[in-house]
Design an enzyme around this catalytic site. Structure first.
Site, short mmCIF file in Angstrom:
data_model
loop_
_atom_site.label_atom_id
_atom_site.label_comp_id
_atom_site.label_asym_id
_atom_site.label_seq_id
_atom_site.Cartn_x
_atom_site.Cartn_y
_atom_site.Cartn_z
N SER A 171 -13.02 -84.90 35.21
CA SER A 171 -12.18 -84.70 34.61
C SER A 171 -12.37 -83.02 33.80
O SER A 171 -12.90 -82.45 34.11
CB SER A 171 -12.86 -85.67 33.18
N ASP A 172 -10.83 -82.89 33.62
CA ASP A 172 -10.63 -81.84 32.50
C ASP A 172 -11.23 -81.86 31.21
O ASP A 172 -10.49 -80.66 30.55
CB ASP A 172 -9.02 -81.42 32.61
N LYS A 185 -10.98 -79.98 40.13
CA LYS A 185 -10.67 -81.51 40.85
C LYS A 185 -10.49 -81.26 42.04
O LYS A 185 -11.17 -81.80 43.01
CB LYS A 185 -9.50 -82.25 40.05
N GLU A 200 -6.19 -92.49 26.59
CA GLU A 200 -6.27 -91.16 26.03
C GLU A 200 -6.58 -90.17 24.55
O GLU A 200 -6.33 -90.74 24.39
CB GLU A 200 -4.78 -90.49 26.32
N ASN A 252 -2.45 -83.24 37.32
CA ASN A 252 -3.74 -82.39 37.04
C ASN A 252 -4.19 -83.72 38.53
O ASN A 252 -5.84 -82.98 38.92
CB ASN A 252 -4.11 -81.91 36.44
N ASP A 293 -10.55 -89.92 38.45
CA ASP A 293 -10.16 -89.09 37.16
C ASP A 293 -10.70 -90.01 35.78
O ASP A 293 -11.12 -90.99 35.56
CB ASP A 293 -8.62 -89.22 37.10
N ASP A 305 -4.43 -90.49 37.13
CA ASP A 305 -2.64 -91.16 37.18
C ASP A 305 -1.76 -90.20 36.42
O ASP A 305 -1.12 -90.06 35.76
CB ASP A 305 -2.35 -91.55 35.70
N ARG A 365 -2.83 -77.43 22.68
CA ARG A 365 -3.67 -78.48 21.42
C ARG A 365 -4.42 -77.24 20.28
O ARG A 365 -4.89 -77.36 19.05
CB ARG A 365 -4.99 -78.79 22.71
N GLU A 387 -9.70 -90.05 31.89
CA GLU A 387 -8.66 -90.46 31.14
C GLU A 387 -6.97 -90.85 31.29
O GLU A 387 -6.67 -90.27 32.09
CB GLU A 387 -8.28 -88.94 29.74
#
Length: 199
Positions: free
Chosen positions: A90-91, A133, A15, A155, A7, A152, A46, A9
């Protein structure tokens, strides 16, 4: 043949949305995949806040320019890449990741892309694939790789559990408590040694 999937972030860099929440003074933007397992729901939330405050890609990129990798992340990645192939899953979005990848010496990253209007407003986002992922880890396995994964957040759990070895890194107390079978590390040296042992 092994490939390590990491991952980004929270593992290699801070982040992005938390940094932007602090820079913009909008605490609601501190929500991440550690808090909200449904990524689409999180991104809609967001984008609504960005629109409400008249903020767009330019403002977020200005914050990203000030972000450095976590202390020791580049050295960890360099050491790992000397021993095996590494892909960052990564997303996040290409428009966010590029300056951070430069600071990490251009590792390979698979991520998503934002839809941005001419005015710079973020109007949507395009996910690379469903459950990106896990889907990527399974695709790598289907072409002969054994995967080792670390992350972490919520996801990351599917790719960690689907891999021959998987680790939590700098995760939350709640996730560590809910998944006591997953080895958890706080320092890069510990994670590096665990990955080396699994290779």
């Amino acid at each position: 043949m092994n490939i390590v999937c990491l991952d980004m972030e929270g593992v290699l860099v801070p982040e992005i949305w938390i940094a932007f929440a602090e820079a913009s003074g909008i605490p609601e933007l501190k929500r991440t995949t550690r808090d909200e397992p449904d990524y689409n729901k999180l991104m809609e939330f967001r984008m609504g806040i960005l629109k409400e405050h008249g903020l767009g890609l330019k403002e977020i990129q200005a914050t990203i320019a000030t972000i450095d990798p976590l202390p020791g992340a580049k050295e960890f990645l360099d050491a790992l890449r000397e021993e095996t192939q590494v892909i960052i899953l990564s997303d996040t979005f290409e428009q966010f990741a590029k300056p951070l990848m430069e600071k990490l010496n251009w590792p390979t990253i698979f991520c998503n892309t934002l839809e941005v209007s001419e005015s710079g407003e973020i109007t949507g986002f395009k996910m690379r694939c469903e459950k990106s992922k896990l889907t990527t880890v399974k695709a790598l396995q289907s072409i002969g790789y054994e995967t080792i994964a670390a992350g972490d957040s919520f996801n990351d759990l599917a790719m960690i559990q689907a891999s021959k070895a998987g680790f939590l890194f700098k995760s939350t107390e709640q996730i560590k408590k809910d998944y006591p079978d997953l080895p958890a590390y706080e320092e890069f040296d510990g994670l590096l040694n665990a990955i080396r042992a699994a290779l």
